[in-house]
Design a protein around this motif. Structure first.
Motif, PDB file in Angstrom:
ATOM      1  N   ASP A 206       0.972  -1.141  -0.100  1.00  0.00           N
ATOM      2  CA  ASP A 206      -0.148   0.007  -0.019  1.00  0.00           C
ATOM      3  C   ASP A 206       0.923   1.018  -0.063  1.00  0.00           C
ATOM      4  O   ASP A 206       1.231   1.683   1.162  1.00  0.00           O
ATOM      5  CB  ASP A 206      -0.902   0.143   1.351  1.00  0.00           C
ATOM      6  CG  ASP A 206      -1.951   1.152   1.348  1.00  0.00           C
ATOM      7  OD1 ASP A 206      -1.697   1.989   0.620  1.00  0.00           O
ATOM      8  OD2 ASP A 206      -3.008   0.904   2.006  1.00  0.00           O
TER       9      ASP A 206
ATOM     10  N   TYR B  91       1.379  -5.158   3.409  1.00  0.00           N
ATOM     11  CA  TYR B  91       0.773  -6.326   4.079  1.00  0.00           C
ATOM     12  C   TYR B  91       1.170  -7.549   3.881  1.00  0.00           C
ATOM     13  O   TYR B  91       1.625  -8.178   2.634  1.00  0.00           O
ATOM     14  CB  TYR B  91      -0.820  -6.175   3.721  1.00  0.00           C
ATOM     15  CG  TYR B  91      -1.282  -4.911   3.853  1.00  0.00           C
ATOM     16  CD1 TYR B  91      -1.899  -4.810   5.395  1.00  0.00           C
ATOM     17  CD2 TYR B  91      -1.751  -4.181   2.975  1.00  0.00           C
ATOM     18  CE1 TYR B  91      -2.620  -3.685   5.768  1.00  0.00           C
ATOM     19  CE2 TYR B  91      -2.096  -2.797   3.544  1.00  0.00           C
ATOM     20  CZ  TYR B  91      -2.516  -2.502   4.678  1.00  0.00           C
ATOM     21  OH  TYR B  91      -3.231  -1.433   5.495  1.00  0.00           O
TER      22      TYR B  91
ATOM     23  N   ARG C  86      -6.526  -6.957  -2.982  1.00  0.00           N
ATOM     24  CA  ARG C  86      -7.379  -5.844  -2.209  1.00  0.00           C
ATOM     25  C   ARG C  86      -8.557  -5.543  -2.921  1.00  0.00           C
ATOM     26  O   ARG C  86      -8.423  -5.219  -4.328  1.00  0.00           O
ATOM     27  CB  ARG C  86      -6.562  -4.570  -2.051  1.00  0.00           C
ATOM     28  CG  ARG C  86      -7.300  -3.394  -1.342  1.00  0.00           C
ATOM     29  CD  ARG C  86      -6.066  -2.481  -0.968  1.00  0.00           C
ATOM     30  NE  ARG C  86      -6.758  -1.186  -0.275  1.00  0.00           N
ATOM     31  CZ  ARG C  86      -6.219   0.018   0.179  1.00  0.00           C
ATOM     32  NH1 ARG C  86      -5.037  -0.113   0.341  1.00  0.00           N
ATOM     33  NH2 ARG C  86      -6.826   0.813   0.805  1.00  0.00           N
TER      34      ARG C  86
ATOM     35  N   LEU D  75      -9.124  -6.210   2.644  1.00  0.00           N
ATOM     36  CA  LEU D  75      -7.940  -7.403   2.016  1.00  0.00           C
ATOM     37  C   LEU D  75      -8.767  -8.635   1.767  1.00  0.00           C
ATOM     38  O   LEU D  75      -9.814  -8.995   2.617  1.00  0.00           O
ATOM     39  CB  LEU D  75      -6.956  -7.606   3.018  1.00  0.00           C
ATOM     40  CG  LEU D  75      -5.981  -6.357   3.356  1.00  0.00           C
ATOM     41  CD1 LEU D  75      -5.096  -6.583   4.564  1.00  0.00           C
ATOM     42  CD2 LEU D  75      -5.187  -6.103   1.982  1.00  0.00           C
TER      43      LEU D  75
ATOM     44  N   ILE E 213      -9.451  -3.496   6.471  1.00  0.00           N
ATOM     45  CA  ILE E 213      -7.835  -3.005   5.875  1.00  0.00           C
ATOM     46  C   ILE E 213      -7.569  -2.010   7.283  1.00  0.00           C
ATOM     47  O   ILE E 213      -6.331  -1.771   7.506  1.00  0.00           O
ATOM     48  CB  ILE E 213      -7.540  -2.613   4.711  1.00  0.00           C
ATOM     49  CG1 ILE E 213      -6.500  -2.526   4.219  1.00  0.00           C
ATOM     50  CG2 ILE E 213      -8.329  -1.203   4.782  1.00  0.00           C
ATOM     51  CD1 ILE E 213      -5.926  -2.212   2.867  1.00  0.00           C
TER      52      ILE E 213
END
Length: 279
Positions: free
Chosen positions: A46, A53, A96, A101, A114
């Motif tokens: 991200d 992640y 995503r 997620l 998320i």
């Protein structure tokens, strides 16, 4: 997910052909974490929040044991939270959809908030045995591979259908426009919206993760410890061969702006970052 595959004749031929092309790309290692990430399989960046992640298998990759989860690591390699999401089984691929997620967790796709890391939904995939990689297209449709049943499933608005069957060794997926790029054993393929397959090239090992470079080319990993640069017309450059060091390279993330790869090392229990350099 890490796999051990015997070389087929086409794979050996591809390995030999690699040396016939000039090497124009290489990797420069930027950082790696300590061995604290609990069997990392997939990295999903991200970039706005400067977060990676990372799916953590923790226990047996096939076990329904509740030990798995998702970690948060900074783009600089600093650990943020190794327990962002807990209570999963053997999560592998991550995708995503807006503020959610999606994690491939053996026989179901787990949906995670998320913002909080909390599980908000579980979507069972009928007869699934080893859900592996996930990709999400521009319409929010989720594709997930099942390496044991050789299937690719499609999830739209919570409804599961089977998109492709009999894809040997199916693992890595990437949706781009109307096409789905697929790693099936050593084969790198592309499927159109109707599921018609076109083979792009053959690797020297079973493919795991794949990310587009942005110009039609791809970065591809094998669980054996290899990272390849594959051109749009199927030419292959070996960027990393860490098989001797037993550093398994799994489902990577890639920054197309800064040309940085984020690579989970599976049983190596680390995440590493590399700069892609073009000569």
């Amino acid at each position: 997910m890490k796999k051990i595959l015997k070389y087929t004749l086409p794979a050996l031929m591809a390995f030999m052909v690699q040396g016939a092309f000039a090497q124009t790309h290489q990797l420069e290692k930027l950082w790696e974490t300590d061995t604290v990430v609990r069997i990392p399989e997939s990295v999903l960046p991200d970039f706005k929040k400067k977060i990676l992640y990372v799916s953590e298998i923790e226990g047996n990759p096939s076990a329904v044991d509740g030990k798995g989860g998702v970690a948060k690591i900074g783009l600089d390699g600093k650990i943020i939270d190794l327990n962002f999401t807990t209570g999963l089984n053997s999560p592998k691929g991550l995708g995503r959809v807006e503020d959610q997620l999606c994690a491939a967790d053996l026989s179901e796709v787990v949906v995670i908030d998320i913002k909080t890391g909390k599980v908000i939904n579980k979507i069972p995939v009928d007869s699934a045995k080893m859900l592996n990689d996930i990709t999400v297209d521009s319409k929010g449709i989720v594709y997930v591979s099942d390496s044991k049943t050789k299937k690719i499933h499609r999830i739209e608005k919570g409804q599961v259908t089977t998109f492709l069957t009999n894809v040997n060794g199916v693992n890595g997926l990437k949706a781009i426009n109307d096409d789905l790029y697929i790693l099936g054993g050593p084969k790198f393929m592309k499927a159109d919206s109707k599921g018609n397959l076109t083979q792009i090239t053959t690797l020297s090992c079973g493919g795991d993760g794949l990310e587009p470079v942005g110009n039609g080319d791809f970065l591809i990993t094998c669980g054996s410890g290899h990272i390849f640069y594959v051109t749009a017309d199927g030419k292959i450059e070996t960027l990393l061969d860490s098989e001797a060091q037993k550093m398994n390279t799994a489902d990577l993330g890639y920054d197309t702006v800064n040309h940085i790869l984020y690579v989970p090392t599976f049983f190596g229990k680390k995440v590493a970052a590399y700069k892609l350099i073009t000569r």
